[in-house]
Design a protein around this motif. Structure first.
Motif, short mmCIF file in Angstrom:
data_model
loop_
_atom_site.label_atom_id
_atom_site.label_comp_id
_atom_site.label_asym_id
_atom_site.label_seq_id
_atom_site.Cartn_x
_atom_site.Cartn_y
_atom_site.Cartn_z
N ARG A 139 7.60 20.30 -57.29
CA ARG A 139 8.50 19.90 -58.39
C ARG A 139 8.24 18.44 -58.72
O ARG A 139 9.05 17.57 -58.40
CB ARG A 139 9.96 20.13 -57.98
CG ARG A 139 10.33 21.58 -57.73
CD ARG A 139 11.73 21.70 -57.19
NE ARG A 139 11.84 21.23 -55.82
CZ ARG A 139 12.95 20.69 -55.31
NH1 ARG A 139 14.02 20.52 -56.05
NH2 ARG A 139 12.98 20.32 -54.04
N ASN A 141 7.42 15.69 -61.63
CA ASN A 141 7.35 15.34 -63.04
C ASN A 141 6.40 14.16 -63.24
O ASN A 141 6.30 13.27 -62.38
CB ASN A 141 8.74 15.00 -63.59
CG ASN A 141 9.53 16.24 -63.93
OD1 ASN A 141 8.96 17.31 -64.19
ND2 ASN A 141 10.86 16.13 -63.93
N ALA A 206 13.48 11.02 -64.74
CA ALA A 206 12.54 12.13 -64.51
C ALA A 206 12.70 12.70 -63.10
O ALA A 206 12.57 13.91 -62.89
CB ALA A 206 11.11 11.66 -64.74
N THR A 209 15.87 14.77 -62.97
CA THR A 209 15.61 16.05 -63.64
C THR A 209 14.84 16.99 -62.73
O THR A 209 15.14 18.19 -62.65
CB THR A 209 14.83 15.81 -64.95
OG1 THR A 209 15.57 14.93 -65.80
CG2 THR A 209 14.57 17.12 -65.69
N LYS A 213 15.90 20.89 -61.95
CA LYS A 213 15.23 21.80 -62.88
C LYS A 213 13.76 21.97 -62.47
O LYS A 213 13.20 21.13 -61.77
CB LYS A 213 15.29 21.26 -64.31
CG LYS A 213 16.69 21.17 -64.88
CD LYS A 213 16.64 20.62 -66.31
CE LYS A 213 18.03 20.51 -66.92
NZ LYS A 213 17.99 19.97 -68.30
N LEU A 216 8.79 19.70 -65.67
CA LEU A 216 8.60 19.73 -67.12
C LEU A 216 7.18 20.17 -67.46
O LEU A 216 6.23 19.88 -66.73
CB LEU A 216 8.87 18.35 -67.72
CG LEU A 216 10.30 17.82 -67.56
CD1 LEU A 216 10.35 16.35 -67.97
CD2 LEU A 216 11.26 18.65 -68.40
N HIS A 218 5.46 19.02 -69.86
CA HIS A 218 4.77 17.95 -70.58
C HIS A 218 4.92 16.64 -69.81
O HIS A 218 5.76 16.51 -68.92
CB HIS A 218 5.36 17.78 -71.99
CG HIS A 218 6.77 17.24 -71.99
ND1 HIS A 218 7.87 18.04 -71.82
CD2 HIS A 218 7.26 15.97 -72.08
CE1 HIS A 218 8.97 17.32 -71.84
NE2 HIS A 218 8.62 16.05 -71.99
N VAL A 220 6.17 12.94 -69.58
CA VAL A 220 7.16 12.06 -70.19
C VAL A 220 6.50 10.72 -70.47
O VAL A 220 5.94 10.10 -69.56
CB VAL A 220 8.37 11.86 -69.25
CG1 VAL A 220 9.36 10.87 -69.85
CG2 VAL A 220 9.04 13.20 -68.95
N THR A 272 9.25 12.33 -76.06
CA THR A 272 9.13 13.10 -74.82
C THR A 272 10.18 12.68 -73.80
O THR A 272 10.33 13.33 -72.76
CB THR A 272 7.73 12.90 -74.20
OG1 THR A 272 7.51 11.50 -73.96
CG2 THR A 272 6.64 13.41 -75.15
N PRO A 275 14.00 15.18 -73.04
CA PRO A 275 14.32 16.18 -72.00
C PRO A 275 14.82 15.60 -70.69
O PRO A 275 15.38 16.32 -69.87
CB PRO A 275 12.97 16.90 -71.80
CG PRO A 275 12.26 16.74 -73.10
CD PRO A 275 12.63 15.37 -73.55
N VAL A 276 14.63 14.28 -70.47
CA VAL A 276 15.19 13.66 -69.25
C VAL A 276 16.44 12.86 -69.58
O VAL A 276 16.91 12.04 -68.78
CB VAL A 276 14.15 12.78 -68.52
CG1 VAL A 276 12.97 13.63 -68.06
CG2 VAL A 276 13.67 11.62 -69.39
#
Length: 309
Positions: A139, A141, A206, A209, A213, A216, A218, A220, A272, A275-276
């Motif tokens: 996990r 990011n 990030a 997150t 979750k 991601l 993508h 950041v 970008t 999302p965070v």
């Protein structure tokens, strides 16, 4: 969370630790030497040491991996340290978070497409991270940072002992010292500048997150909503120094340094960040951040840096 920060004593690392603490987390600075200046817990170790990195993971709830051998032109003539440290250190980070199933963040470089030892080694680990996420269940990011600036950034000789020449301290120290400001290629390159506090905010957001979750899909990218050239940044700094009573410094054009071209453009897509949980409009503007940085360098002449005799 208790968060290990490799390179936590560095310029960005110190801000990341402060951001973590401000959000209620507990930073652990992971470094190969104890510099005695950190207010946070320090764990001694080298990112090239797989056992040390595994030990960090065993005592943490998450890891932000920042430590690396830096330098664009500085690493071209001797690529081995960057390759050994950045590649093996990055893999050790990925193996450690995989073993203990920890959320993590890997800092990527804005000039990821350049052919120099630093960019090549850093971007290779970025690709390894995607592989680990896809096939090892990690996990992690990815956060790409453009040119970070702000107070406490180390200048290179002849002003201070920094090993890598950075845009902001190089221009500020020269402008405050009555010396010509030197710009590679005339400063025509586009280079997004981002306030170091916003970099720390993006990295920690990030990580938070990643803790709740899946990773991601993508990268950041932490950078401003408007791009600017190196020359425009230099002229802004020179204007600010002149406004504060210093004689206006001239600009001297130098040949383009190895590893870059006149068409170089280091830019970011701040959308970008959404999302965070970060609104790009909340980022510190270049005018505001650079004014704070210039004032800090004025206040810290003689301690953090000095004009050469």
């Amino acid at each position: 969370m208790k968060v290990g920060v490799t390179g936590g004593n560095g310029f960005i690392g110190r801000y990341v630790c402060e951001e973590l603490a401000a959000r209620g987390h507990t930073p652990i600075v992971f470094d190969h030497q104890d510099r005695g200046s950190s207010p946070f817990e320090v764990m001694l170790g080298d990112i090239r040491d797989a056992t040390a990195m595994t030990e960090l993971a065993a005592h943490a709830d998450a890891i932000i991996h920042l430590a690396a051998v830096l330098g664009t032109q500085e690493t071209i003539t001797n690529p081995r340290p960057a390759a050994e440290t950045n590649l093996m250190g990055g893999l050790n980070f990925l193996e450690a978070v995989a073993q203990y199933d920890l959320p993590g963040v890997y800092i990527c470089v804005g000039n990821h497409w350049m052919d120099n030892s630093y960019s090549i080694s850093k971007t290779a680990v970025e690709r390894f991270a995607r592989m680990f996420n896809a096939h090892r269940g990690t996990r992690v990011n990815l956060v790409r940072v453009v040119n970070a600036y702000g107070p406490r950034q180390m200048a290179a000789p002849p002003f201070a002992a920094g090993k890598v020449r950075k845009i902001t301290p190089a221009v500020i120290c020269r402008a405050l010292s009555g010396m010509p400001v030197e710009l590679y290629g005339g400063g025509t390159q586009i280079s997004d500048m981002v306030w170091v506090g916003d970099v720390a905010r993006g990295l920690v957001a990030a990580l938070e997150t990643a803790a709740v979750k899946p990773p991601l899909g993508h990268v950041v990218e932490v950078g401003p909503t408007e791009s600017t050239s190196i020359r425009a940044v230099a002229e802004m700094i020179i204007d600010m120094c002149e406004e504060r009573g210093y004689e206006r410094a001239p600009i001297v054009d130098l040949p383009m340094r190895p590893g870059e071209t006149p068409e170089t453009a280091v830019t970011a897509d701040p959308e970008t960040l959404r999302p965070v949980g970060i609104d790009p409009a909340s980022l510190v503007t270049l005018q505001e951040g650079m004014a704070k940085t210039v004032d800090w360098f004025i206040e810290n002449r003689g301690t953090h840096w000095n004009t050469p005799r």
